[in-house]
Design an enzyme around this catalytic site. Structure first.
Site, PDB file in Angstrom:
ATOM      1  N   TYR A  93       0.725  -1.081  -0.203  1.00  0.00           N
ATOM      2  CA  TYR A  93       0.161   0.030  -0.069  1.00  0.00           C
ATOM      3  C   TYR A  93       0.871   1.181   0.140  1.00  0.00           C
ATOM      4  O   TYR A  93       1.584   1.577   1.035  1.00  0.00           O
ATOM      5  CB  TYR A  93      -1.116   0.086   1.269  1.00  0.00           C
ATOM      6  N   ASP A 194       3.466   1.532 -20.571  1.00  0.00           N
ATOM      7  CA  ASP A 194       2.137   2.518 -20.423  1.00  0.00           C
ATOM      8  C   ASP A 194       2.622   3.511 -19.395  1.00  0.00           C
ATOM      9  O   ASP A 194       1.788   3.895 -18.383  1.00  0.00           O
ATOM     10  CB  ASP A 194       0.934   1.796 -19.905  1.00  0.00           C
TER      11      ASP A 194
END
EC number: 2.7.1.-
Length: 286
Positions: A93, A194
């Site tokens: 996280y 990307d």
């Protein structure tokens, strides 16, 4: 699903660890996203239908590949799996913050080192993956012009045609792209695939990247993404150039490389993106 995740994470914790917090996060446009706290540690969880497990497995494999390079920071993968109804990917996280100028420059340097990592004689990847939600083929190919023309531009045009979207004669366009790149045979580099502002962020320990669409290709493809996103900090490009200056001809090839992303947006979103892609295609190959 949460029981399956708990079972996998329990193997990495002391006895008695359990879910302490579970908050769904906003902005999960493709997959549902959650902040999970388990055994006192925070995790980021992506989840979707069970049938999409291969997408999460491929993402985990790409993040682990980028991690092995030890050049750029990516979220650590802790678990990938499924239950009867859902598939999931559990990662570190890292609450994202926008890149400042200093960290954008640093990220550019790290991307340059990523592109220099390892020696690979061919273009492609050991497995297929996805660009956003679009399948991305990565069959190995020795000629860069053939790989990009067929597996990037030709592939997107075929997907578009299946949806009733036509940008011209596919064979002619593929041949034209291949001819324009025929004299350009770069050293294959491992690409993020990307690289835009939505997939770069500032974490607790510096810049990091995520949501990859990796393959071994021309390093210029990652850099060609930057002008398509005005919000992207220009210092990324400056940092890259300070480590590995781009070769002559980059600006001439850039519009061709941008076609891959522009065609993908046209397929995914339609509307004005169709007009933008057609205009870019006509200008790049005129």
């Amino acid at each position: 699903m949460w029981q399956a995740i708990s079972n996998l994470l329990s193997e990495q914790h002391t006895d008695g660890a359990e879910i302490e917090l579970r908050n769904e996060l906003p902005g999960g446009e493709i997959h549902a996203a959650w902040h999970l706290r388990f055994g006192g540690k925070d995790y980021f969880v992506k989840c979707d239908e069970r049938e999409l497990l291969p997408i999460f497995t491929a993402e985990a494999d790409q993040l682990e590949l980028l991690s092995r390079c030890k050049t750029v920071s990516v979220p650590q993968v802790f678990a990938v799996g499924s239950d009867r109804d859902y598939s999931f990917l559990v990662m570190e996280y890292l609450p994202p913050r926008p890149l400042d100028a200093h960290n954008a420059f640093l990220l550019g340097q790290q991307i340059a080192h990523l592109h220099q990592w390892s020696d690979q004689p061919q273009f492609g990847l050991d497995f297929d993956n996805d660009l956003s939600t679009t399948p991305q083929p990565n069959a190995w190919q020795r000629r860069w012009s053939t790989f990009f023309a067929e597996q990037r531009i030709g592939w997107q045009l075929e997907l578009a045609a299946e949806k009733g979207l036509h940008f011209g004669d596919i064979d002619n366009i593929v041949e034209s792209v291949q001819q324009r790149l025929s004299s350009h045979q770069p050293q294959p580099s491992l690409l993020h695939g990307d690289l835009w502002s939505g997939n770069c962020a500032l974490g607790p320990n510096g810049p990091y990247i995520f949501d990859p669409a990796c393959y071994w290709g021309d390093r210029e493809c990652d850099l060609a993404m930057l002008p398509l996103h005005p919000e992207q900090p220009p210092q990324i490009y400056d940092g890259y150039q300070s480590v590995s200056p781009l070769p002559a001809g980059f600006l001439e090839r850039q519009p061709i490389y941008q076609l891959y992303t522009l065609l993908n947006r046209a397929i995914l979103f339609g509307g004005q993106h169709l007009v933008t892609a057609q205009k870019a295609l006509d200008e790049a190959l005129q």
